[in-house]
Scaffold this active site. Structure first.
Site, PDB file in Angstrom:
ATOM      1  N   ARG A 241       0.854  -1.186   0.000  1.00 60.39           N
ATOM      2  CA  ARG A 241       0.000   0.000   0.000  1.00 60.39           C
ATOM      3  C   ARG A 241       0.892   1.238   0.000  1.00 60.39           C
ATOM      4  O   ARG A 241       1.874   1.307   0.738  1.00 60.39           O
ATOM      5  CB  ARG A 241      -0.914   0.023   1.233  1.00 60.39           C
ATOM      6  CG  ARG A 241      -2.074  -0.975   1.162  1.00 60.39           C
ATOM      7  CD  ARG A 241      -3.070  -0.577   0.081  1.00 60.39           C
ATOM      8  NE  ARG A 241      -4.211  -1.486  -0.003  1.00 60.39           N
ATOM      9  CZ  ARG A 241      -4.287  -2.522  -0.826  1.00 60.39           C
ATOM     10  NH1 ARG A 241      -3.262  -2.811  -1.622  1.00 60.39           N
ATOM     11  NH2 ARG A 241      -5.361  -3.269  -0.868  1.00 60.39           N
ATOM     12  N   GLU A 270      -3.484   7.491  -6.255  1.00 56.41           N
ATOM     13  CA  GLU A 270      -3.434   6.806  -7.540  1.00 56.41           C
ATOM     14  C   GLU A 270      -4.612   7.229  -8.413  1.00 56.41           C
ATOM     15  O   GLU A 270      -5.752   7.173  -7.951  1.00 56.41           O
ATOM     16  CB  GLU A 270      -3.472   5.286  -7.321  1.00 56.41           C
ATOM     17  CG  GLU A 270      -2.301   4.764  -6.513  1.00 56.41           C
ATOM     18  CD  GLU A 270      -2.413   3.269  -6.211  1.00 56.41           C
ATOM     19  OE1 GLU A 270      -3.405   2.635  -6.662  1.00 56.41           O
ATOM     20  OE2 GLU A 270      -1.527   2.735  -5.533  1.00 56.41           O
ATOM     21  N   HIS A 289       0.047   0.058 -10.257  1.00 52.37           N
ATOM     22  CA  HIS A 289      -0.745  -0.831  -9.385  1.00 52.37           C
ATOM     23  C   HIS A 289      -1.224  -2.043 -10.184  1.00 52.37           C
ATOM     24  O   HIS A 289      -2.416  -2.374 -10.216  1.00 52.37           O
ATOM     25  CB  HIS A 289      -1.933  -0.088  -8.774  1.00 52.37           C
ATOM     26  CG  HIS A 289      -2.440  -0.736  -7.513  1.00 52.37           C
ATOM     27  ND1 HIS A 289      -2.976  -0.028  -6.471  1.00 52.37           N
ATOM     28  CD2 HIS A 289      -2.501  -2.047  -7.122  1.00 52.37           C
ATOM     29  CE1 HIS A 289      -3.337  -0.847  -5.505  1.00 52.37           C
ATOM     30  NE2 HIS A 289      -3.047  -2.090  -5.881  1.00 52.37           N
TER      31      HIS A 289
END
Length: 301
Positions: A241, A270, A289
């Site tokens: 994370r 993000e 990601h």
């Protein structure tokens, strides 16, 4: 007046899938209606989910307390992923809503991604590619390259993914250091990893890979003080994370050469803003990601 025979609504929000064919196949025999959307803010989330009996949520939307309190029919929030940090669990509990997650998918994919970052920096693949793109050849600008065998890998969190990375790294001849205050002694023994404090791990590791969940205690666990403890030639990898790392402090450390590099698949925000100082740094490799993704892991999820 709403019809009493109206089929229960299941809403999918923020799921990065090419289609919802699998969801449709599962839910259709149960007599459910299916809706989906990106729902980037609270108002759009509520517009989609207010009447939902169930919500399937990806990693980006945040189901905050104010949103959950206004849900009228919700019985379950199914997090399509491992972490539940984007769901207000206390608000869900207060509302009597069950929250589920998928803790056992993408283990191989994420650990592979972390290892890929380690290999990239170990072999200086990005720098070697630049040499060729510049019309040059040879290893002069790549010196020194140290062997991966015998290097220390510090794994922070030895759950499913951290343990998978540790096993793969051991097969390459790396020495394993590990920090996990919740793992039993047997877990360290199985991995043949040396159990040490986070402070020692930071000091002694050539590569550090973060695999901790995001909690109030782990948020910002890698900041300026922790980065100063790391070796100048060390590399930080984060596929967990983004909020585990204080990004401004990391940018300073990378700019000053306090550490050699960072491989990040996650960021605090993000997608990142254009002014995020990490995006343009040559010694910081960022992927969008995507560590969780493969065709197989997406179907599993």
């Amino acid at each position: 007046m709403k019809s009493k025979n109206l089929k229960p609504l299941v809403v999918v929000v923020g799921l990065r899938a090419e289609s919802l064919d699998i969801e449709k196949k599962i839910l259709a025999p149960l007599g459910c209606r299916l809706a989906s959307g990106l729902a980037a803010d609270d108002s759009s989330l509520l517009a989609l989910c207010r009447e939902a009996a169930g919500i399937i949520v990806g990693s980006i939307p945040r189901l905050t307390g104010p949103v959950i309190e206004k849900l009228r029919a919700c019985r379950i929030i199914a997090r399509a992923g491992i972490g539940t940090d984007n769901i207000d669990l206390a608000a869900a509990e207060q509302k009597g809503i069950v929250v589920t997650r998928v803790p056992d998918y993408c283990i191989e994919e994420v650990s592979d991604h972390a290892l890929a970052f380690i290999l990239l920096f170990a072999r200086k693949l990005n720098l070697g590619a630049e040499v060729v793109q510049q019309g040059k050849w040879g290893i002069a600008s790549l010196r020194p390259i140290h062997p991966l065998r015998g290097a220390n890998l510090g794994v922070v969190g030895i759950g499913r993914i951290g343990a998978a990375l540790a096993r793969k790294a051991r097969s390459l001849g790396m020495h394993l250091l590990a920090h996990d205050p919740f793992a039993p002694e047997a877990a360290f023994r199985r991995l043949r990893a040396k159990k040490i404090t986070l402070a020692r791990l930071l000091k002694e590791s050539d590569y550090i890979s973060l695999h901790a969940p995001l909690t109030p205690k782990t948020k910002g666990m890698i900041g300026a003080a922790e980065l100063k403890r790391m070796r100048p030639g060390a590399v930080l990898v984060n596929v967990a994370r983004g909020e585990l790392v204080k990004e401004k402090a990391l940018a300073v450390a990378l700019n000053k050469g306090d550490i050699r590099g960072a491989g990040l698949d996650v960021l605090a925000e993000e997608p990142p803003r254009k002014d995020n100082p990490l995006v343009e740094l040559p010694n910081c490799v960022i992927t969008p990601h995507c560590a969780w993704y493969s065709t197989v892991s997406q179907e599993d999820l």
